[in-house]
Design a protein around this motif. Structure first.
Motif, mmCIF file in Angstrom:
data_model
loop_
_atom_site.group_PDB
_atom_site.id
_atom_site.type_symbol
_atom_site.label_atom_id
_atom_site.label_comp_id
_atom_site.label_asym_id
_atom_site.label_seq_id
_atom_site.Cartn_x
_atom_site.Cartn_y
_atom_site.Cartn_z
ATOM 1 N N GLY A 42 0.816 -1.213 0.000
ATOM 2 C CA GLY A 42 0.000 0.000 0.000
ATOM 3 C C GLY A 42 0.845 1.256 0.000
ATOM 4 O O GLY A 42 2.010 1.236 0.407
ATOM 5 N N HIS A 50 -0.335 5.840 -6.089
ATOM 6 C CA HIS A 50 -1.163 4.643 -5.925
ATOM 7 C C HIS A 50 -1.670 4.054 -7.242
ATOM 8 O O HIS A 50 -1.624 2.821 -7.419
ATOM 9 N N ALA A 75 -2.389 2.307 4.918
ATOM 10 C CA ALA A 75 -3.091 3.479 4.397
ATOM 11 C C ALA A 75 -2.195 4.713 4.474
ATOM 12 O O ALA A 75 -1.172 4.726 5.161
ATOM 13 N N ILE A 88 -8.050 6.790 1.417
ATOM 14 C CA ILE A 88 -8.120 6.170 2.743
ATOM 15 C C ILE A 88 -9.446 5.443 2.912
ATOM 16 O O ILE A 88 -9.497 4.323 3.441
ATOM 17 N N ILE A 91 -9.293 2.155 0.977
ATOM 18 C CA ILE A 91 -8.401 1.188 1.617
ATOM 19 C C ILE A 91 -9.050 0.611 2.869
ATOM 20 O O ILE A 91 -9.068 -0.612 3.071
ATOM 21 N N THR A 92 -9.590 1.484 3.708
ATOM 22 C CA THR A 92 -10.187 0.996 4.955
ATOM 23 C C THR A 92 -11.442 0.178 4.694
ATOM 24 O O THR A 92 -11.775 -0.709 5.480
ATOM 25 N N ILE A 117 -5.834 -3.845 8.014
ATOM 26 C CA ILE A 117 -5.462 -2.504 7.592
ATOM 27 C C ILE A 117 -4.521 -1.878 8.616
ATOM 28 O O ILE A 117 -4.692 -2.055 9.822
ATOM 29 N N ALA A 124 -8.209 7.553 9.532
ATOM 30 C CA ALA A 124 -8.688 6.202 9.218
ATOM 31 C C ALA A 124 -9.436 5.545 10.368
ATOM 32 O O ALA A 124 -10.184 4.583 10.152
#
Length: 326
Positions: A42, A50, A75, A88, A91-92, A117, A124
């Motif tokens: 990540g 990204h 993250a 974020i 990802i979360t 994560i 986050a």
């Protein structure tokens, strides 16, 4: 008294702007490295990077899972605009996909095939409420009250900031163990020191942040900064400031084990054989190699930056106090 668990070795997230294929192949190789137990993937530093390695993400994660690794999705460490907050969020949200696996999670909070994560910014935490997660070294976890609050929110492991010294760790790690939170220590690599809203890497090339042309990719281990006396003392990686020296806590492993540290984090570098670094740290952690031999093997790698362990010993962070072989 229960037997002490074996220390685990973690490969942290790649902090630098590597070519997507280099990033992919590095993680493919880690899948075959037995000395690494946990692998972080990540983008932590810059959201603009990204999209380049995202096409390889699912394949990398699948390959790591197939080899028995515990996979942590790291993250961003700084969110300043809508796009970064959205990254974020995305990802979360993946933490929810692992929920079905969490019923089989072990004491460290990671089940077979469960994606967990790593939060590197408090942004986050609200999105991870009720789920297990890891706290990265970018979150200022300096005392037991902070640990207790993070554990209440769902943290199962915390990688403590590299600037914490032996005295602070001696007090904090046992407190973490008492409430069931694993202690992870940043043990190798250029130390993350600060993040900025501005991109010095772009500015050093006369470019604006939004038109950076991804020049940070020209420095796969960071861009060294020098004092007016031409002494290197920091490194820049996009919006991130790192130490020039490479943190090396190999000689402190016996002390870290006595404190109760569970995981040693190795931060990836392009100019370094990370598989060999992991093998050395694993051998010393397992007491299959003397510290002196391990240090000699690390020195033989001839890294382009010096070692440092000053923070651990209450000295300036760039200091190197070579451990006494005795």
């Amino acid at each position: 008294m229960p037997a002490r668990k074996r220390m685990r070795i973690a490969s942290g997230p790649v902090l630098f702007n590597w070519a997507p294929e280099q990033w992919r192949d590095f993680h493919f190789r880690l899948a075959d490295v037995e000395d690494v137990d946990i692998v972080h993937v990540g983008e932590v530093v810059c959201a603009k990077r990204h999209p380049f390695f995202e096409p390889y993400m699912a394949e990398v994660i699948e390959r790591l899972f197939a080899s028995g690794k515990q996979v942590v999705l790291s993250a961003l460490a700084l969110a300043m605009n809508r796009n970064e907050r959205s990254l974020i969020d995305s990802i979360t949200a993946m933490a929810g996909e692992a929920s079905a696996s969490e019923e089989t999670a072990d004491e460290g909070g990671e089940g077979e095939g469960a994606l967990i994560i790593e939060a590197n910014d408090l942004t986050a935490l609200a999105r991870l409420a009720g789920r297990r997660f890891v706290i990265g070294p970018f979150v200022n976890t300096y005392n037991a009250l902070t640990v207790k609050e993070l554990a209440h929110l769902g943290a199962v492991r915390i990688c403590l900031p590299p600037e914490l010294g032996r005295q602070a760790l001696s007090a904090l790690v046992p407190a973490m163990t008492d409430i069931g939170v694993e202690a992870e220590v940043f043990a190798f690599g250029r130390m993350p020191l600060a993040l900025s809203a501005r991109c010095y890497h772009a500015r050093s090339h006369g470019l604006p942040k939004d038109g950076c042309r991804y020049v940070c990719g020209e420095d796969p281990d960071g861009l060294p900064l020098k004092t007016l006396d031409e002494e290197p003392f920091l490194a820049v990686n996009g919006i991130q400031t790192l130490s020039y020296a490479c943190l090396n806590l190999l000689g402190e492993i016996p002390l870290l084990k006595d404190m109760g540290v569970s995981v040693l984090r190795l931060s990836p570098h392009a100019t370094c054989d990370m598989a060999e670094v992991a093998a050395i740290f694993r051998a010393v952690a397992d007491e299959n190699m003397a510290v002196a031999e391990g240090l000699a093997r690390l020195e033989a790698l001839k890294l382009p930056f010096p070692f440092a362990n000053g923070y651990f010993h209450g000295q300036p962070g760039a200091a190197w106090l070579k451990p006494d072989p005795a």
